[in-house]
Design an enzyme around this catalytic site. Sequence first.
Site, PDB file in Angstrom:
ATOM      1  N   GLU A   1     -18.244  16.434 -34.561  1.00 46.80           N
ATOM      2  CA  GLU A   1     -18.269  15.045 -35.035  1.00 46.80           C
ATOM      3  C   GLU A   1     -18.397  14.006 -33.923  1.00 46.80           C
ATOM      4  OE1 GLU A   1     -14.900  14.509 -37.638  1.00 46.80           O
ATOM      5  OE2 GLU A   1     -16.075  15.243 -39.329  1.00 46.80           O
TER       6      GLU A   1
ATOM      7  N   GLU B   1     -18.355  21.025 -43.202  1.00 50.65           N
ATOM      8  CA  GLU B   1     -17.042  20.650 -43.737  1.00 50.65           C
ATOM      9  C   GLU B   1     -17.230  19.808 -44.996  1.00 50.65           C
ATOM     10  OE1 GLU B   1     -14.180  18.800 -41.051  1.00 50.65           O
ATOM     11  OE2 GLU B   1     -15.044  19.857 -39.351  1.00 50.65           O
TER      12      GLU B   1
HETATM   13  C1  GAL Z   1     -13.114  16.304 -40.069  1.00 55.01           C
HETATM   14  C2  GAL Z   1     -12.800  17.047 -38.773  1.00 55.01           C
HETATM   15  C3  GAL Z   1     -11.786  18.139 -38.962  1.00 55.01           C
HETATM   16  C4  GAL Z   1     -10.646  17.643 -39.798  1.00 55.01           C
HETATM   17  C5  GAL Z   1     -11.191  17.177 -41.085  1.00 55.01           C
HETATM   18  C6  GAL Z   1     -10.143  16.783 -42.080  1.00 55.01           C
HETATM   19  O1  GAL Z   1     -13.591  15.050 -39.836  1.00 55.01           O
HETATM   20  O2  GAL Z   1     -13.962  17.581 -38.253  1.00 55.01           O
HETATM   21  O3  GAL Z   1     -11.340  18.595 -37.728  1.00 55.01           O
HETATM   22  O4  GAL Z   1     -10.016  16.622 -39.130  1.00 55.01           O
HETATM   23  O5  GAL Z   1     -12.022  16.071 -40.863  1.00 55.01           O
HETATM   24  O6  GAL Z   1     -10.722  16.630 -43.324  1.00 55.01           O
END
Ligand code: GAL
Length: 739
Positions: free
Chosen positions: A382, A455
């Site tokens: 990110e 994710e």
């Molecule tokens: C994303 C991040 C993860 C975790 C996640 C929580 O932005 O890459 O490490 O923090 O959010 O939903």
Amino acid sequence: MRKIIDFNTNWSFHKKWSDKLIESFLENENITIPHISEEIPIRYFDEKKTYIVSGYQNIIKYSEEFKNKRVIVNFEGVSSVSEVFINSKKIKEHFCGFTPFNLDITNYLKNGDNLITVKVDSRERKDTPPFGGSIDYLCYGGIYRECYIEVVNDISVENLMLMGTANKEVHGKITLRNSAKKTDNVCVSLMVFDKDKKIHISEVNINLKGSLFEEAQVLIDLNNYDIKLWDIESPKLYIVKAVIKDKNYEDEKKVRIGFRDALFTEEGFFLNGKKLLLRGLNRHQSFPYYGYAMPERAQKKDADILKYDLSLNIVRCSHYPQSKHFLDRCDEIGLLVFEELPGWQHIGDKKWQERSVQNVHDMIVSHYHHPSIIIWGVRINESSDSHDFYKKTNAVARSLDKIRQTGGVRYNEGSEFLEDVYTINDFYHNGVTEGIRSQKQVTRLDKSVPYMITEYNGHMFPTKIYDDEPHQHEHSLRHYRVINSIALDKKISGSTGWCAFDYNTHFEYGSGDRICYHGVYDIFRNPKFAASCYASQTEPSKKVVLDVHTYWVRGDRPVGGFLPLLISTNCDYIELYFGKKMLIKAYPSTNKFQGLKYPPVYIESIAQFDTLKWEGGKVFGYINGKKVIEKYFSKEVIFADLLLTADDTKIKSVKNGSAWDTTRVTVKAIDSVGNRLPYMNAVIEIDLNGGGVLIGDDKVSLEGGIYSFWVKSTEEKKPIEITIKTKRMKDKKIVIDVE
Ligand code: GAL
């Protein structure tokens, strides 16, 4: 031949570093590795307490075996920055908490006792990735993975970066350690084994030019052999042994490989030429109390949970290279892996970036042979675009690995595409919106590219194992909606959702108690309802799943009842009984979840349900007209028992320098039909005797009616007797054998 000596016991640990530790051995706390430098409570702790500089000392007794040999000390993982001293001389620094490193200590050894001191800096230093910004995970501290000593000849096999491809070739390179910097010609035999059977032997000649490390390319053609491919259903593995027969330099090192092709394309992902929709979750390598410092068995168990309990085909190692044990297990069971460099949103200065590029190098060099790894993540999770930096990380990955593709996890739309696969975190679904964005909206490219979602969900809907039914229900629905949308997109390679297990974090993230409740499992690896959204996507021939997302009570939801009811199943249909009366025969909701092979049954309403007198329940699952599974619910839910189970019946004691072993024990409050009592947060006392130590607190309360803890083996070879005491029950006992 080489000798490998486990080097995990009798370390003297000093929580507070002092330069005196460089000079002489000071007896202090005697610890066995894996070790965390500052053990943490489960919740509401100050993570800054882990930002310490500590010291580890040990004695390497000079042995006859070292004569005319090279002695190399290996560290698999030390968080985060280490300096290593031998007999007061600093001979190594390592700036990464996640990659292995080693050092040749031969020239610093003397007869008798040799002092090794490791200064471990766990202060989240701004000059070292992943630090510099804030991060949603903890890196703890300590020598948290195993150590070992190799005793080898002047010329030895340092590394075997080998992997098999579906056209039955072994590609890669072999690196020799040419300790005396000789110029010579060395012949290395490469033997391929199928279990114990040698199936092939070929030779590589390496012309030593006088450098410390010398490499030779390897290409072995095995087309004339009956080589079975590695895939997720039958993860066939082979061993390649590199043997130096020359009398002066005899050596042998082996590596395990698999033959497979993994390709992300504009049309989706292909394993050995067959399209496969990747479905997985992210995994942090942390555990309660001990953080990262958990040994082989716990690492492997996580892989088993992902593969067998959750029926996933991929895991993303968020956000750093993970334990070799975890990866070994992924190889063995056929769980694909997305592995990436350490980092989180922040990109540091030039030095930091150099270290990050080095991390990409070290990750690939040490994990290249794992057939389960199908992609290297070469962007800081990110982070924003950083053209020059990411040109470099991609270049390093491509020069080391000509076969695997690169990805890099971004969250900005239209970010620069330097990798082979466009990988993005898509947190679009908020309960109302579509499951995912369209690829073109995300990439802003005018063509389709290899594409994967790395994710979703996570912070969009944190859920605790003890949250009430409406909350759990929505949590599950969100997972279903997103995996359904992904399955409907025929060009996407697949996804890894956020995330497998709840994890400890910094104060800026999670629920303030230092936990991110983003897992489909809690931090103890116990499932929430949402776990069955994944578990049910398996073939019934492997496992029949029927999980009814309710506690079967009248008043846990607003207004009451348990409708709408979600049932995760891979059955053809279900029958739901209220008392003796069958209320409904219901089929999977193929309309609502058109992408899923095994959509859930979704029962919106049942005629006149509200008017019925409360009853217990039964849900039966049918396949081909035959009842294959049954679930029961009590009419009056009463605490009936504490179920005490262990993941293993036997663990290993610590011996000959080995790491400690562990297993997990689970205590579950159940009613008379075996259902967990979600609000039974009773206090339990854990009493442990024999050859084990309890990790964590000995007086705890169940969380959502369940609690798990790990026990750690010691040098004592006595069975571990565990007694659980609670007010409302007779004591419960379980024994774990120690071998
Ligand atoms: C994303 C991040 C993860 C975790 C996640 C929580 O932005 O890459 O490490 O923090 O959010 O939903």
